[in-house]
Design a protein around this motif. Structure first.
Motif, mmCIF file in Angstrom:
data_model
loop_
_atom_site.group_PDB
_atom_site.id
_atom_site.type_symbol
_atom_site.label_atom_id
_atom_site.label_comp_id
_atom_site.label_asym_id
_atom_site.label_seq_id
_atom_site.Cartn_x
_atom_site.Cartn_y
_atom_site.Cartn_z
ATOM 1 N N LYS A 1 0.793 -1.225 0.000
ATOM 2 C CA LYS A 1 0.000 0.000 0.000
ATOM 3 C C LYS A 1 0.827 1.277 0.000
ATOM 4 O O LYS A 1 0.272 2.355 -0.174
ATOM 5 N N ILE A 2 2.114 1.178 0.216
ATOM 6 C CA ILE A 2 2.917 2.397 0.276
ATOM 7 C C ILE A 2 3.083 2.963 -1.131
ATOM 8 O O ILE A 2 2.991 2.234 -2.121
ATOM 9 N N PRO A 3 3.320 4.251 -1.255
ATOM 10 C CA PRO A 3 3.425 4.876 -2.582
ATOM 11 C C PRO A 3 4.502 4.229 -3.452
ATOM 12 O O PRO A 3 5.568 3.826 -2.965
ATOM 13 N N ALA A 4 4.208 4.168 -4.737
ATOM 14 C CA ALA A 4 5.087 3.445 -5.673
ATOM 15 C C ALA A 4 6.492 4.007 -5.702
ATOM 16 O O ALA A 4 7.470 3.258 -5.859
ATOM 17 N N HIS A 5 6.642 5.326 -5.541
ATOM 18 C CA HIS A 5 7.971 5.925 -5.680
ATOM 19 C C HIS A 5 8.923 5.509 -4.567
ATOM 20 O O HIS A 5 10.134 5.654 -4.696
ATOM 21 N N LEU A 6 8.384 4.967 -3.458
ATOM 22 C CA LEU A 6 9.239 4.521 -2.360
ATOM 23 C C LEU A 6 9.755 3.097 -2.558
ATOM 24 O O LEU A 6 10.717 2.687 -1.905
ATOM 25 N N LYS A 7 9.122 2.357 -3.436
ATOM 26 C CA LYS A 7 9.447 0.937 -3.553
ATOM 27 C C LYS A 7 10.801 0.681 -4.194
ATOM 28 O O LYS A 7 11.315 -0.440 -4.127
ATOM 29 N N ASP A 8 11.391 1.700 -4.776
ATOM 30 C CA ASP A 8 12.726 1.562 -5.359
ATOM 31 C C ASP A 8 13.830 1.958 -4.382
ATOM 32 O O ASP A 8 15.009 1.868 -4.721
ATOM 33 N N PHE B 1 8.944 5.024 4.277
ATOM 34 C CA PHE B 1 7.560 5.435 4.486
ATOM 35 C C PHE B 1 7.339 5.888 5.926
ATOM 36 O O PHE B 1 6.795 6.971 6.178
ATOM 37 N N ASN B 2 7.774 5.058 6.883
ATOM 38 C CA ASN B 2 7.583 5.391 8.298
ATOM 39 C C ASN B 2 8.257 6.706 8.666
ATOM 40 O O ASN B 2 7.683 7.526 9.406
ATOM 41 N N LYS B 3 9.456 6.899 8.177
ATOM 42 C CA LYS B 3 10.206 8.117 8.500
ATOM 43 C C LYS B 3 9.435 9.365 8.070
ATOM 44 O O LYS B 3 9.322 10.329 8.834
ATOM 45 N N GLU B 4 8.888 9.345 6.851
ATOM 46 C CA GLU B 4 8.152 10.517 6.381
ATOM 47 C C GLU B 4 6.857 10.719 7.163
ATOM 48 O O GLU B 4 6.469 11.856 7.454
ATOM 49 N N ALA C 1 -1.944 7.832 -1.577
ATOM 50 C CA ALA C 1 -0.955 6.880 -2.096
ATOM 51 C C ALA C 1 -0.012 7.552 -3.083
ATOM 52 O O ALA C 1 0.775 6.891 -3.752
ATOM 53 N N GLU C 2 -0.070 8.872 -3.133
ATOM 54 C CA GLU C 2 0.761 9.627 -4.066
ATOM 55 C C GLU C 2 2.006 10.158 -3.362
ATOM 56 O O GLU C 2 2.225 9.909 -2.173
#
Length: 277
Positions: free
Chosen positions: A27-34, A42-45, A248-249
């Motif tokens: 479920k985390i935004p796609a740009h973080l998956k790389d 994700f958690n940090k932000e 999710a953006e």
């Protein structure tokens, strides 16, 4: 952190919000998956965007355990980051542990010595000897499951003892108060069972309650405050999905802040109405 220190944080933040870090890799935004560690990124932000609006964070361990070693690494990095940057935060391991005494002792060592959590959720089914090892740690907390927010709560938690007339969750509340104090024992009470809070407060007037179920699960913050608040507030109300997945953006952290601020504003009003600020 004892009860008074927790209440001081509530007054300082004008909030009794706990944010659940139920971080699902799907479920985390796609740009973080790389990134090298998407869960921690994700958690940090989320934490950076919301730390001034809440008094606690609650990682649900299932979301980390499901990722194996990488998930545990992300969890430890998350806890360490909160400790270093925002040391006033109360950090809860939503682990729902509970086993025979020597095993519980190892669980307590893992969460309190190694991972440096303030509190851990514990299931009471196996009784006192399964809970006590967590209470040997100074300034750490057991959060005992009393009345949960899921539908299955009706399978057992409302069963009535013919002799005492108590329902099972009431027996848990009454018996377990002999195991700890209001400075190291709090209870999980689901927001979707808010109609039972008045009776719970009669049994446990001074203990803190961790209340999940507000937000995506439909529990009412106003009802929880009406029946559950005491002279030290006595509440940590958790919201997870409604805050951390507000978007999710790429703007997910800003949207999470907006969602958290909406809750904090309502909580501030409730604290003022109760003359606690």
């Amino acid at each position: 952190m004892n009860k008074e220190q927790l209440f001081e944080q509530i007054k300082a933040k004008r909030s009794f919000l706990c944010i659940g870090l139920d971080t699902d890799i799907l479920k985390i935004p796609a740009h973080l998956k790389d990134t090298s560690d998407p869960i921690f990124a994700f958690n940090k932000e989320i934490v950076d965007a919301t730390h001034d609006l809440c008094v606690a964070y609650k990682p649900n361990l299932a979301f980390y355990e499901s990722q194996g070693v990488a998930g545990w690494v992300a969890l430890e990095k998350t806890v360490n980051y909160i400790r270093e940057k925002y040391p006033e935060q109360f950090i809860i391991a939503d682990a729902k542990r509970g086993d025979i005494g020597n095993t519980s002792n190892l669980y307590a060592r893992a969460f309190f010595d190694h991972m440096d959590f303030d509190a851990v959720t514990v299931a009471p089914y196996m009784g006192e000897d399964s809970v006590k090892p967590f209470m040997t740690y100074l300034d750490r907390w057991v959060i005992l499951l009393a009345l949960t927010s899921n539908k299955g709560a009706f399978d057992f938690q409302f069963l009535k003892d013919e002799k005492s007339g108590d329902q099972l969750f009431e027996s848990v509340l009454k018996t377990s108060q002999n195991w700890g104090t209001t400075d190291n024992l709090m209870y999980v009470v689901g927001a979707t069972k808010a109609e039972n809070l008045e009776g719970i407060r009669e049994i446990a007037p001074d203990h803190f309650l961790l209340v999940p179920g507000v937000g995506a699960q439909g529990g009412s913050l106003q009802e929880v405050a009406k029946y559950g608040m005491n002279e030290h507030c006595g509440l940590l109300v958790n919201s997870s999905r409604a805050i951390i997945y507000a978007s999710a953006e790429e703007n997910f952290a800003a949207k999470a802040r907006e969602a958290a601020m909406d809750v904090q504003v309502d909580m501030e009003e409730l604290l003022l109405e109760a003359d606690l600020l």
